[in-house]
Design a protein around this motif. Structure first.
Motif, PDB file in Angstrom:
ATOM      1  N   THR A  60      11.553   0.796   5.355  1.00 49.68           N
ATOM      2  CA  THR A  60      10.776   1.704   6.375  1.00 49.68           C
ATOM      3  C   THR A  60       9.871   2.671   5.318  1.00 49.68           C
ATOM      4  OG1 THR A  60      12.565   1.839   8.033  1.00 49.68           O
ATOM      5  CG2 THR A  60      10.905   3.347   8.229  1.00 49.68           C
ATOM      6  N   ALA A  61       8.681   2.773   5.799  1.00 45.96           N
ATOM      7  CA  ALA A  61       7.891   3.863   4.925  1.00 45.96           C
ATOM      8  C   ALA A  61       6.990   4.545   6.023  1.00 45.96           C
ATOM      9  CB  ALA A  61       6.972   2.999   4.003  1.00 45.96           C
ATOM     10  N   PRO A  62       6.709   5.913   5.624  1.00 47.41           N
ATOM     11  CA  PRO A  62       5.728   6.545   6.379  1.00 47.41           C
ATOM     12  C   PRO A  62       4.283   6.203   6.332  1.00 47.41           C
ATOM     13  CG  PRO A  62       6.354   7.783   4.267  1.00 47.41           C
ATOM     14  CD  PRO A  62       7.077   6.683   4.457  1.00 47.41           C
ATOM     15  N   GLY A  63       3.404   6.530   7.190  1.00 47.12           N
ATOM     16  CA  GLY A  63       2.023   5.906   7.380  1.00 47.12           C
ATOM     17  C   GLY A  63       1.930   4.453   7.509  1.00 47.12           C
ATOM     18  N   ALA A  64       0.549   4.161   7.207  1.00 51.38           N
ATOM     19  CA  ALA A  64       0.107   2.615   7.347  1.00 51.38           C
ATOM     20  C   ALA A  64       0.867   1.841   6.404  1.00 51.38           C
ATOM     21  CB  ALA A  64      -1.329   2.689   6.996  1.00 51.38           C
ATOM     22  N   PRO A  65       0.956   0.589   6.242  1.00 53.70           N
ATOM     23  CA  PRO A  65       1.470  -0.323   5.013  1.00 53.70           C
ATOM     24  C   PRO A  65       0.840  -0.046   3.721  1.00 53.70           C
ATOM     25  CG  PRO A  65       0.608  -1.461   6.750  1.00 53.70           C
ATOM     26  CD  PRO A  65       0.544  -0.135   7.281  1.00 53.70           C
ATOM     27  N   ALA A  66       1.644   0.020   2.741  1.00 55.21           N
ATOM     28  CA  ALA A  66       1.067   0.069   1.337  1.00 55.21           C
ATOM     29  C   ALA A  66      -0.081  -1.309   1.130  1.00 55.21           C
ATOM     30  CB  ALA A  66       2.036   0.322   0.320  1.00 55.21           C
ATOM     31  N   GLY A  67       0.486  -2.450   1.523  1.00 55.52           N
ATOM     32  CA  GLY A  67      -0.097  -3.394   1.365  1.00 55.52           C
ATOM     33  C   GLY A  67      -0.181  -4.449   2.389  1.00 55.52           C
ATOM     34  N   LYS A  68      -1.121  -5.488   2.506  1.00 53.78           N
ATOM     35  CA  LYS A  68      -1.237  -6.321   3.618  1.00 53.78           C
ATOM     36  C   LYS A  68      -0.246  -7.643   3.819  1.00 53.78           C
ATOM     37  CE  LYS A  68      -5.452  -8.463   5.964  1.00 53.78           C
ATOM     38  NZ  LYS A  68      -6.596  -8.775   5.723  1.00 53.78           N
ATOM     39  N   ALA A  69       0.702  -7.416   4.673  1.00 51.23           N
ATOM     40  CA  ALA A  69       1.512  -8.693   5.124  1.00 51.23           C
ATOM     41  C   ALA A  69       0.604  -9.638   5.741  1.00 51.23           C
ATOM     42  CB  ALA A  69       2.609  -8.078   5.770  1.00 51.23           C
ATOM     43  N   GLU A  70       1.409 -10.804   5.412  1.00 46.88           N
ATOM     44  CA  GLU A  70       0.853 -12.073   6.097  1.00 46.88           C
ATOM     45  C   GLU A  70       1.021 -12.026   7.594  1.00 46.88           C
ATOM     46  OE1 GLU A  70       1.718 -15.200   2.919  1.00 46.88           O
ATOM     47  OE2 GLU A  70       3.394 -14.093   3.133  1.00 46.88           O
ATOM     48  N   ILE A  71       2.080 -11.354   7.986  1.00 46.13           N
ATOM     49  CA  ILE A  71       2.167 -11.436   9.339  1.00 46.13           C
ATOM     50  C   ILE A  71       2.202  -9.672   9.938  1.00 46.13           C
ATOM     51  CG2 ILE A  71       3.248 -11.679  11.678  1.00 46.13           C
ATOM     52  CD1 ILE A  71       4.629 -14.274  10.440  1.00 46.13           C
ATOM     53  N   ARG A  72       1.238  -9.312  10.541  1.00 44.28           N
ATOM     54  CA  ARG A  72       1.297  -7.853  10.702  1.00 44.28           C
ATOM     55  C   ARG A  72       1.113  -7.494  12.471  1.00 44.28           C
ATOM     56  NH1 ARG A  72      -2.141  -9.722   7.478  1.00 44.28           N
ATOM     57  NH2 ARG A  72      -4.017  -9.831   8.922  1.00 44.28           N
ATOM     58  N   LEU A  73       2.148  -6.489  12.794  1.00 41.19           N
ATOM     59  CA  LEU A  73       2.463  -6.264  14.323  1.00 41.19           C
ATOM     60  C   LEU A  73       1.939  -4.652  14.116  1.00 41.19           C
ATOM     61  CD1 LEU A  73       5.764  -7.884  14.875  1.00 41.19           C
ATOM     62  CD2 LEU A  73       3.643  -8.360  16.232  1.00 41.19           C
ATOM     63  N   THR A  74       1.335  -4.348  15.298  1.00 39.15           N
ATOM     64  CA  THR A  74       1.242  -2.988  15.473  1.00 39.15           C
ATOM     65  C   THR A  74       1.429  -2.599  16.916  1.00 39.15           C
ATOM     66  OG1 THR A  74      -0.664  -2.981  14.008  1.00 39.15           O
ATOM     67  CG2 THR A  74      -0.528  -1.141  15.456  1.00 39.15           C
ATOM     68  N   MET A  75       2.194  -1.669  17.175  1.00 34.24           N
ATOM     69  CA  MET A  75       2.464  -1.075  18.490  1.00 34.24           C
ATOM     70  C   MET A  75       3.055   0.259  18.439  1.00 34.24           C
ATOM     71  SD  MET A  75       5.672  -3.532  19.147  1.00 34.24           S
ATOM     72  CE  MET A  75       5.089  -5.046  18.043  1.00 34.24           C
ATOM     73  N   ALA A  76       3.239   0.720  19.627  1.00 33.18           N
ATOM     74  CA  ALA A  76       3.864   1.822  19.819  1.00 33.18           C
ATOM     75  C   ALA A  76       5.683   1.491  19.819  1.00 33.18           C
ATOM     76  CB  ALA A  76       3.753   2.502  21.230  1.00 33.18           C
TER      77      ALA A  76
END
Length: 115
Positions: A60-76
């Motif tokens: 777990t890290a604060p903020g946006a991901p540091a790198g671009k993962a191959e599969i990216r989910l975004t939600m509340a």
């Protein structure tokens, strides 16, 4: 709004669900890809590795991901809990913009079985 620990537990439950799956769902979950799940209302990102039908090495890290993962989910946070708990259907959440999924086209085709 769910908290970070509830989100982590939901991701662990998702991992268990994938590991216990069979047939086409099991095949779809057998990808070996980096994974990120951005929780917008908590301003957190969970990252890990989808491997052998499970999510491994979750960080777990604060903020946006540091790198671009191959599969990216975004939600509340509440949407993550509802998806994993079966109270929210992925297709309707995705169509309404509540959930975003980004991946290579071939991965999206394979992941649709999970959704």
């Amino acid at each position: 709004m769910a908290n970070a620990e509830e989100c982590r537990e939901a991701l662990e439950q998702l991992s268990r669900n994938m590991a216990d799956s069979t047939g086409d769902v099991r095949k779809a979950a057998a990808l070996d890809r980096s994974l990120s799940c951005r929780i917008t209302d908590l301003d957190l990102t969970f990252t890990g590795q989808l491997r052998d039908g499970r999510i491994h090495d979750v960080v777990t890290a604060p903020g946006a991901p540091a790198g671009k993962a191959e599969i990216r989910l975004t939600m509340a946070s509440d949407d993550l809990l509802a998806l994993v708990g079966g109270k929210l259907h992925f297709a309707s959440a995705w169509a309404s913009g509540r959930v975003k999924l980004e991946a290579r086209f071939r991965d999206l085709l394979r992941l649709r079985t999970l959704l």
